[in-house]
Design a protein around this motif. Structure first.
Motif, PDB file in Angstrom:
ATOM      1  N   ALA A  23      18.896  20.649  56.636  1.00 19.91           N
ATOM      2  CA  ALA A  23      19.390  22.014  56.739  1.00 19.91           C
ATOM      3  C   ALA A  23      19.221  22.718  55.398  1.00 19.91           C
ATOM      4  CB  ALA A  23      20.852  22.007  57.160  1.00 19.91           C
ATOM      5  N   ALA A  24      18.541  23.857  55.422  1.00 19.01           N
ATOM      6  CA  ALA A  24      18.221  24.585  54.196  1.00 19.01           C
ATOM      7  C   ALA A  24      19.041  25.862  54.076  1.00 19.01           C
ATOM      8  CB  ALA A  24      16.740  24.932  54.173  1.00 19.01           C
ATOM      9  N   SER A  25      19.365  26.222  52.847  1.00 24.63           N
ATOM     10  CA  SER A  25      20.059  27.478  52.590  1.00 24.63           C
ATOM     11  C   SER A  25      19.777  27.908  51.162  1.00 24.63           C
ATOM     12  CB  SER A  25      21.561  27.332  52.825  1.00 24.63           C
ATOM     13  OG  SER A  25      22.113  26.372  51.954  1.00 24.63           O
ATOM     14  N   GLY A  26      19.974  29.199  50.915  1.00 27.15           N
ATOM     15  CA  GLY A  26      19.832  29.721  49.561  1.00 27.15           C
ATOM     16  C   GLY A  26      18.450  30.195  49.185  1.00 27.15           C
ATOM     17  N   PHE A  27      17.510  30.162  50.115  1.00 27.28           N
ATOM     18  CA  PHE A  27      16.164  30.673  49.868  1.00 27.28           C
ATOM     19  C   PHE A  27      15.568  31.104  51.203  1.00 27.28           C
ATOM     20  CE2 PHE A  27      13.637  27.067  51.447  1.00 27.28           C
ATOM     21  CZ  PHE A  27      14.582  26.052  51.459  1.00 27.28           C
ATOM     22  N   THR A  28      14.430  31.781  51.149  1.00 25.31           N
ATOM     23  CA  THR A  28      13.798  32.293  52.360  1.00 25.31           C
ATOM     24  C   THR A  28      13.015  31.167  53.023  1.00 25.31           C
ATOM     25  OG1 THR A  28      13.615  34.474  51.320  1.00 25.31           O
ATOM     26  CG2 THR A  28      12.347  34.097  53.334  1.00 25.31           C
ATOM     27  N   PHE A  29      13.679  30.495  53.933  1.00 22.16           N
ATOM     28  CA  PHE A  29      13.143  29.278  54.543  1.00 22.16           C
ATOM     29  C   PHE A  29      11.769  29.523  55.162  1.00 22.16           C
ATOM     30  CE2 PHE A  29      13.528  25.135  56.367  1.00 22.16           C
ATOM     31  CZ  PHE A  29      13.044  25.199  57.652  1.00 22.16           C
ATOM     32  N   THR A  30      11.588  30.653  55.813  1.00 17.56           N
ATOM     33  CA  THR A  30      10.345  30.915  56.537  1.00 17.56           C
ATOM     34  C   THR A  30       9.144  31.108  55.623  1.00 17.56           C
ATOM     35  OG1 THR A  30      10.978  33.247  56.635  1.00 17.56           O
ATOM     36  CG2 THR A  30      11.493  31.897  58.557  1.00 17.56           C
ATOM     37  N   SER A  31       9.376  31.219  54.317  1.00 19.25           N
ATOM     38  CA  SER A  31       8.269  31.411  53.372  1.00 19.25           C
ATOM     39  C   SER A  31       7.820  30.111  52.723  1.00 19.25           C
ATOM     40  CB  SER A  31       8.681  32.393  52.271  1.00 19.25           C
ATOM     41  OG  SER A  31       8.915  33.673  52.809  1.00 19.25           O
ATOM     42  N   TYR A  32       8.485  29.018  53.057  1.00 20.35           N
ATOM     43  CA  TYR A  32       8.243  27.750  52.385  1.00 20.35           C
ATOM     44  C   TYR A  32       7.635  26.716  53.327  1.00 20.35           C
ATOM     45  CZ  TYR A  32      10.779  29.064  48.179  1.00 20.35           C
ATOM     46  OH  TYR A  32      11.162  29.653  47.017  1.00 20.35           O
ATOM     47  N   ALA A  33       6.643  25.991  52.793  1.00 18.96           N
ATOM     48  CA  ALA A  33       6.212  24.771  53.459  1.00 18.96           C
ATOM     49  C   ALA A  33       7.304  23.725  53.264  1.00 18.96           C
ATOM     50  CB  ALA A  33       4.904  24.279  52.861  1.00 18.96           C
ATOM     51  N   MET A  34       7.508  22.922  54.282  1.00 19.93           N
ATOM     52  CA  MET A  34       8.554  21.890  54.227  1.00 19.93           C
ATOM     53  C   MET A  34       7.927  20.518  54.400  1.00 19.93           C
ATOM     54  SD  MET A  34      11.274  23.634  53.709  1.00 19.93           S
ATOM     55  CE  MET A  34      12.453  22.295  53.879  1.00 19.93           C
ATOM     56  N   SER A  35       8.464  19.569  53.701  1.00 18.93           N
ATOM     57  CA  SER A  35       7.916  18.221  53.743  1.00 18.93           C
ATOM     58  C   SER A  35       9.025  17.187  53.741  1.00 18.93           C
ATOM     59  CB  SER A  35       7.012  17.975  52.528  1.00 18.93           C
ATOM     60  OG  SER A  35       5.925  18.874  52.483  1.00 18.93           O
ATOM     61  N   TRP A  36       8.658  16.007  54.197  1.00 14.75           N
ATOM     62  CA  TRP A  36       9.500  14.827  54.041  1.00 14.75           C
ATOM     63  C   TRP A  36       8.737  13.839  53.154  1.00 14.75           C
ATOM     64  CZ3 TRP A  36      14.446  14.315  55.586  1.00 14.75           C
ATOM     65  CH2 TRP A  36      14.938  15.207  56.540  1.00 14.75           C
ATOM     66  N   TYR A  37       9.445  13.323  52.164  1.00 10.42           N
ATOM     67  CA  TYR A  37       8.938  12.274  51.300  1.00 10.42           C
ATOM     68  C   TYR A  37       9.841  11.054  51.483  1.00 10.42           C
ATOM     69  CZ  TYR A  37       5.972  15.522  48.615  1.00 10.42           C
ATOM     70  OH  TYR A  37       5.011  16.419  48.220  1.00 10.42           O
ATOM     71  N   ARG A  38       9.353   9.913  51.029  1.00 10.23           N
ATOM     72  CA  ARG A  38      10.201   8.727  51.027  1.00 10.23           C
ATOM     73  C   ARG A  38       9.911   7.898  49.777  1.00 10.23           C
ATOM     74  NH1 ARG A  38       7.591   5.358  56.147  1.00 10.23           N
ATOM     75  NH2 ARG A  38       5.625   4.732  55.121  1.00 10.23           N
ATOM     76  N   GLN A  39      10.930   7.144  49.401  1.00  8.94           N
ATOM     77  CA  GLN A  39      10.791   6.279  48.232  1.00  8.94           C
ATOM     78  C   GLN A  39      11.499   4.966  48.512  1.00  8.94           C
ATOM     79  OE1 GLN A  39      12.085   7.955  44.502  1.00  8.94           O
ATOM     80  NE2 GLN A  39      10.791   6.547  43.358  1.00  8.94           N
TER      81      GLN A  39
END
Length: 115
Positions: A23-39
């Motif tokens: 869940a994202a907040s505090g920025f314009t979500f629709t303008s950002y590419a989103m990714s999942w990383y793992r470590q």
């Protein structure tokens, strides 16, 4: 204040499924590419899957192709990672990332695949 809050991790048996949410907040979500990383312990952080801002283009690591699906709901400012046919080697901390001109990270959620 930018926040990326992951949830949905846990312990699952090999072959099982989990669905991670971010869940994202505090920025314009629709303008950002989103990714999942793992470590995983002792390993470098690696890209698992990414989705463009409009949601039309996705990209996956070879190790998860055909098993994981990334999606986003721009109305809910949320990105998901559906993980099926989980393997012990999928065990890692999973992190949500938002990327445009700057990069934001979540705190991570642990996924453990073990019998």
């Amino acid at each position: 204040q930018v926040q990326l809050v992951e949830s949905g991790g846990g312990l699952v048996q090999p072959g099982g499924s989990l669905r991670l949410s971010c869940a994202a907040s505090g920025f314009t979500f629709t303008s950002y590419a989103m990714s999942w990383y793992r470590q995983a312990p002792g390993k470098e952080r690696e890209l698992v899957a990414s989705i463009r801002d409009t949601g039309g283009i996705t990209n996956y690591a070879d190790s998860v192709k055909g098993r994981f699906t990334i999606s986003r709901d721009n109305a809910k400012n949320t990105v998901y990672l559906q993980m099926n046919s989980l393997k012990p080697e999928d065990t890692a901390a999973y992190y949500c990332n938002a990327q445009r001109f700057v990069s934001y990270w979540g705190q991570g959620t642990q996924v453990t695949v073990s019998s």
